[in-house]
Design a protein around this motif. Structure first.
Motif, PDB file in Angstrom:
ATOM      1  N   PHE A  24     -33.679 -58.238  14.564  1.00  0.00           N
ATOM      2  CA  PHE A  24     -33.163 -59.506  15.066  1.00  0.00           C
ATOM      3  C   PHE A  24     -33.293 -59.557  16.584  1.00  0.00           C
ATOM      4  O   PHE A  24     -33.718 -60.572  17.144  1.00  0.00           O
ATOM      5  N   ALA A  25     -32.917 -58.466  17.238  1.00  0.00           N
ATOM      6  CA  ALA A  25     -32.995 -58.419  18.698  1.00  0.00           C
ATOM      7  C   ALA A  25     -34.435 -58.611  19.169  1.00  0.00           C
ATOM      8  O   ALA A  25     -34.699 -59.394  20.086  1.00  0.00           O
ATOM      9  N   PRO A  32     -31.690 -54.604  22.204  1.00  0.00           N
ATOM     10  CA  PRO A  32     -31.012 -54.132  20.987  1.00  0.00           C
ATOM     11  C   PRO A  32     -29.632 -53.517  21.256  1.00  0.00           C
ATOM     12  O   PRO A  32     -28.685 -53.782  20.506  1.00  0.00           O
ATOM     13  N   ALA A  33     -29.500 -52.732  22.309  1.00  0.00           N
ATOM     14  CA  ALA A  33     -28.206 -52.098  22.601  1.00  0.00           C
ATOM     15  C   ALA A  33     -27.136 -53.152  22.890  1.00  0.00           C
ATOM     16  O   ALA A  33     -25.999 -53.054  22.409  1.00  0.00           O
ATOM     17  N   LEU A  39     -22.068 -57.391  18.589  1.00  0.00           N
ATOM     18  CA  LEU A  39     -21.632 -57.381  17.185  1.00  0.00           C
ATOM     19  C   LEU A  39     -20.430 -56.472  16.950  1.00  0.00           C
ATOM     20  O   LEU A  39     -19.626 -56.730  16.056  1.00  0.00           O
ATOM     21  N   SER A  40     -20.302 -55.419  17.741  1.00  0.00           N
ATOM     22  CA  SER A  40     -19.165 -54.514  17.565  1.00  0.00           C
ATOM     23  C   SER A  40     -17.938 -54.962  18.356  1.00  0.00           C
ATOM     24  O   SER A  40     -16.860 -54.391  18.197  1.00  0.00           O
ATOM     25  N   GLY A  41     -18.097 -55.971  19.210  1.00  0.00           N
ATOM     26  CA  GLY A  41     -16.967 -56.471  19.984  1.00  0.00           C
ATOM     27  C   GLY A  41     -16.770 -55.779  21.311  1.00  0.00           C
ATOM     28  O   GLY A  41     -15.837 -56.102  22.043  1.00  0.00           O
ATOM     29  N   VAL A  42     -17.644 -54.828  21.640  1.00  0.00           N
ATOM     30  CA  VAL A  42     -17.537 -54.135  22.931  1.00  0.00           C
ATOM     31  C   VAL A  42     -17.802 -55.115  24.069  1.00  0.00           C
ATOM     32  O   VAL A  42     -17.093 -55.119  25.074  1.00  0.00           O
ATOM     33  N   ARG A  47     -21.555 -63.465  29.853  1.00  0.00           N
ATOM     34  CA  ARG A  47     -22.668 -63.786  30.737  1.00  0.00           C
ATOM     35  C   ARG A  47     -23.839 -62.849  30.510  1.00  0.00           C
ATOM     36  O   ARG A  47     -23.714 -61.840  29.835  1.00  0.00           O
ATOM     37  N   GLY A  48     -24.979 -63.227  31.062  1.00  0.00           N
ATOM     38  CA  GLY A  48     -26.162 -62.379  31.029  1.00  0.00           C
ATOM     39  C   GLY A  48     -26.710 -62.130  29.641  1.00  0.00           C
ATOM     40  O   GLY A  48     -26.730 -63.015  28.787  1.00  0.00           O
ATOM     41  N   LYS A  49     -27.174 -60.897  29.428  1.00  0.00           N
ATOM     42  CA  LYS A  49     -27.804 -60.520  28.154  1.00  0.00           C
ATOM     43  C   LYS A  49     -26.832 -60.652  26.980  1.00  0.00           C
ATOM     44  O   LYS A  49     -27.223 -61.039  25.885  1.00  0.00           O
ATOM     45  N   ALA A  50     -25.569 -60.323  27.219  1.00  0.00           N
ATOM     46  CA  ALA A  50     -24.575 -60.415  26.142  1.00  0.00           C
ATOM     47  C   ALA A  50     -24.361 -61.874  25.732  1.00  0.00           C
ATOM     48  O   ALA A  50     -24.215 -62.177  24.546  1.00  0.00           O
ATOM     49  N   HIS A  51     -24.368 -62.773  26.696  1.00  0.00           N
ATOM     50  CA  HIS A  51     -24.220 -64.204  26.382  1.00  0.00           C
ATOM     51  C   HIS A  51     -25.407 -64.688  25.552  1.00  0.00           C
ATOM     52  O   HIS A  51     -25.235 -65.382  24.544  1.00  0.00           O
TER      53      HIS A  51
END
Length: 67
Positions: A24-25, A32-33, A39-42, A47-51
């Motif tokens: 998917f990534a 991917p990381a 997905l794990s909520g960490v 913002r950024g890549k996580a957004h």
């Protein structure tokens, strides 16, 4: 716009459709990381890549579509 998913629902959707998180990534030009962390909520996807990952997974609304 569809309904938003929780991280657990997004993970279950990937599993139900036979899509690995790494695949998917790659398909969505995501790290991917970071995708695993969202997905794990960490990471919350503020913002950024996580957004970008959270929007692609349907966890957050696409700000371009909501304007």
């Amino acid at each position: 716009m569809g309904t938003l998913k929780s991280p657990a629902e997004a993970k279950n959707w990937l599993r139900a459709n036979g899509i690995s998180i790494s695949d998917f990534a790659r398909q969505h030009d995501l790290d991917p990381a970071t995708t695993y962390q969202v997905l794990s909520g960490v990471k919350k996807g503020y913002r950024g890549k996580a957004h970008k990952a959270a929007v692609a997974l349907g966890i957050k609304a696409d700000p371009i579509c909501t304007q």
